[in-house]
Design a protein around this motif. Sequence first.
Motif, short mmCIF file in Angstrom:
data_model
loop_
_atom_site.label_atom_id
_atom_site.label_comp_id
_atom_site.label_asym_id
_atom_site.label_seq_id
_atom_site.Cartn_x
_atom_site.Cartn_y
_atom_site.Cartn_z
N LEU A 390 -3.81 -8.68 -12.51
CA LEU A 390 -2.88 -8.14 -11.52
C LEU A 390 -3.52 -6.99 -10.74
N ARG A 391 -4.28 -6.15 -11.45
CA ARG A 391 -4.95 -5.04 -10.76
C ARG A 391 -5.93 -5.57 -9.70
N SER A 392 -6.57 -6.68 -9.99
CA SER A 392 -7.48 -7.29 -9.01
C SER A 392 -6.73 -7.70 -7.75
N LEU A 393 -5.54 -8.27 -7.93
CA LEU A 393 -4.74 -8.65 -6.76
C LEU A 393 -4.28 -7.41 -6.00
N TRP A 394 -3.88 -6.40 -6.75
CA TRP A 394 -3.40 -5.14 -6.15
C TRP A 394 -4.47 -4.53 -5.25
N GLN A 395 -5.68 -4.49 -5.77
CA GLN A 395 -6.76 -3.80 -5.07
C GLN A 395 -7.57 -4.72 -4.15
N GLY A 396 -7.44 -6.04 -4.34
CA GLY A 396 -8.33 -6.95 -3.64
C GLY A 396 -7.78 -7.60 -2.40
N THR A 397 -6.51 -7.38 -2.09
CA THR A 397 -5.94 -7.97 -0.87
C THR A 397 -5.23 -6.91 -0.07
N ASP A 398 -5.29 -7.04 1.24
CA ASP A 398 -4.58 -6.12 2.13
C ASP A 398 -3.28 -6.73 2.64
N ARG A 399 -2.79 -7.74 1.93
CA ARG A 399 -1.53 -8.37 2.31
C ARG A 399 -0.36 -7.69 1.56
N PRO A 400 0.85 -7.69 2.14
CA PRO A 400 2.01 -7.21 1.39
C PRO A 400 2.12 -7.97 0.07
N LEU A 401 2.55 -7.26 -0.97
CA LEU A 401 2.56 -7.82 -2.31
C LEU A 401 3.96 -7.67 -2.92
N VAL A 402 4.52 -8.79 -3.41
CA VAL A 402 5.80 -8.79 -4.10
C VAL A 402 5.54 -9.12 -5.56
N ILE A 403 6.00 -8.27 -6.47
CA ILE A 403 5.74 -8.47 -7.90
C ILE A 403 7.07 -8.57 -8.64
N ASP A 404 7.21 -9.62 -9.45
CA ASP A 404 8.44 -9.86 -10.21
C ASP A 404 8.08 -10.30 -11.63
N ALA A 405 9.07 -10.31 -12.49
CA ALA A 405 9.01 -10.96 -13.81
C ALA A 405 7.78 -10.52 -14.61
N ASP A 406 6.97 -11.51 -15.07
CA ASP A 406 5.83 -11.16 -15.92
C ASP A 406 4.81 -10.30 -15.19
N GLY A 407 4.77 -10.37 -13.87
CA GLY A 407 3.92 -9.46 -13.11
C GLY A 407 4.30 -8.01 -13.35
N LEU A 408 5.60 -7.76 -13.48
CA LEU A 408 6.08 -6.41 -13.76
C LEU A 408 5.73 -5.99 -15.18
N ASN A 409 5.75 -6.92 -16.12
CA ASN A 409 5.37 -6.60 -17.49
C ASN A 409 3.88 -6.26 -17.57
N MET A 410 3.07 -6.94 -16.77
CA MET A 410 1.65 -6.60 -16.69
C MET A 410 1.49 -5.19 -16.13
N LEU A 411 2.23 -4.89 -15.09
CA LEU A 411 2.17 -3.57 -14.48
C LEU A 411 2.62 -2.50 -15.47
#
Length: 554
Positions: A390-411
């Motif tokens: 998830l950190r790779s997606l956070w830092q690797g794209t300049d697109r708006p990012l929506v995070i839900d469910a298990d993505g939030l548990n990773m965060l």
Amino acid sequence: MYIVTAEQMRAVDEHTIRELGIPALSLMENAGRAIAEEVIRLCRQQEAGVCQCPEPPRGADRQAGRVHGGPPGLPGFIAADPALVMKRPRDQHWYMLIGKGNNGGDGLVAARHLVEAGLGVTLVYADAPEALRGEAAVQRDAAAKLGIPALVHGREAVDFSRCTGIVDALLGTGSRGAPRDSYAALIEAANGSGKPVVAADIPSGLDADTGEVHTPCIQAKVTVCLALLKRGLVQYPGASAAGRIVVRSIGIPARLAPEHGASVRLLTEEVLRDDLGVDTGRVRVPDGHKGTYGHVLLAAGSLPMSGAGLLAAKAALRAGCGLATWALPAALLPHVVGSVPEVMLAAAAEGPGGEWNAASADAVLRLAESRDVLATGPGLGRFAGDTGWLRSLWQGTDRPLVIDADGLNMLADAGPDGPRVWGKRRAAVVLTPHPGEMARLLRLPTAEVQRDRIGYAARYAREQGVTLVLKGARTVIAMPTGEAYVNTTGHAGMATAGAGDVLTGIIAGLLAQGLGAEQAAAWGVYLHGLAGERAAQHRGDPSAVLAGDIVEAL
């Protein structure tokens, strides 16, 4: 409509009196008259046999005549008839429960107006009348000179079987903690009487800021909220104790609220349109094409939870985006081909088990390069190295990012300051936790989060620089600026598997169309609730609604 804390209300009230020069007695007079008018309104409706339960008729929505001042039981404006007249006023006898503060003063004014209208009234003081001070004492003396009958708890017996209704003017927004002594006794007696209770400003025993319900707490049929809506009335369990909420002006200018720190508003279609600049008509340009409305990339789903990805992808398209690509594990792809023909599929993770792996981050980032927004989390599951993924997606794209469910548990595994530690993104982040996920992000018990949903959501969004949607009854949308909104659409039937996945897709679809994070989150939540109401109308019963029904009702 602004929603205020007790301290913000106190500051606005003080400014009105000291700086504007409007006398406190005038404000109290207006408050008492507003309470009396709502008592008479209730009496008239009871005479006419009109249902006064807080829930609207089953399946009702705005097309059927319901204006969104809120979902069942949420506040709305009511234009009161100023005429204090009734057909058979002598059939009514109301007990006015009077505390020693300004709330009691409001109740005493209401008593005078009800007597003037011909109703029977008895004052029931929680403390000796001599304990009243300031404007409340002035109203006490006026009521005594008019000969309004009065009882004092502990001195005389109070027989609630002799009244037809009760006004609760015991404790106001300045009260803290559980009611005690005579206050607690009167609240318990009022609740046990079976008589309708009209609460002045807030039900006694309810925390005006958090909605926490102390023991005991008035269970009101109607709450006449004075001047500005209080936070505790729009959060559960306080909203249940308040019954039907009516917000009444008493001469305090509402525009003073933001000048004294108010940053939370009730989310209505008018706020979306006029303040957030959202096209609530969802107008399409005549020469538009699929590329005009953006492309969503959804990284979601696993073999055990493939439906989550399907729901989110379809919701994104129903929200109006032109294109949607669903990135998923290769082993899952054969199971979902053709399920939603309009959605493009892209294998992004290898492995026979239909699960994600840490190495798939690069594939998702490559796909994101040609899409307008990335959403992830629904049905994702947990896997080795997922927080780094998830950190790779956070830092690797300049697109708006929506995070839900298990993505939030990773965060959440990254710690309470994960978003700040990972760095500020060039594009917006929208997080959509339910209370349990919010609790994990904050490392607090879920019950503590629920105790002050607005406060926790607003602080997290501001401190971490994200847009946060705290789902549940009275969904809270909090912005990095510190502003927040409380939603007014939806119903309890939407508490069903997959409903959150649908919301993720809706918000992503709106972001892809060029809306800002604040607009997409607020409009997405409002639209999601409205679709849930339409789905309930179609099904005939809110409990029959499935997440797929919400998608189809968009």
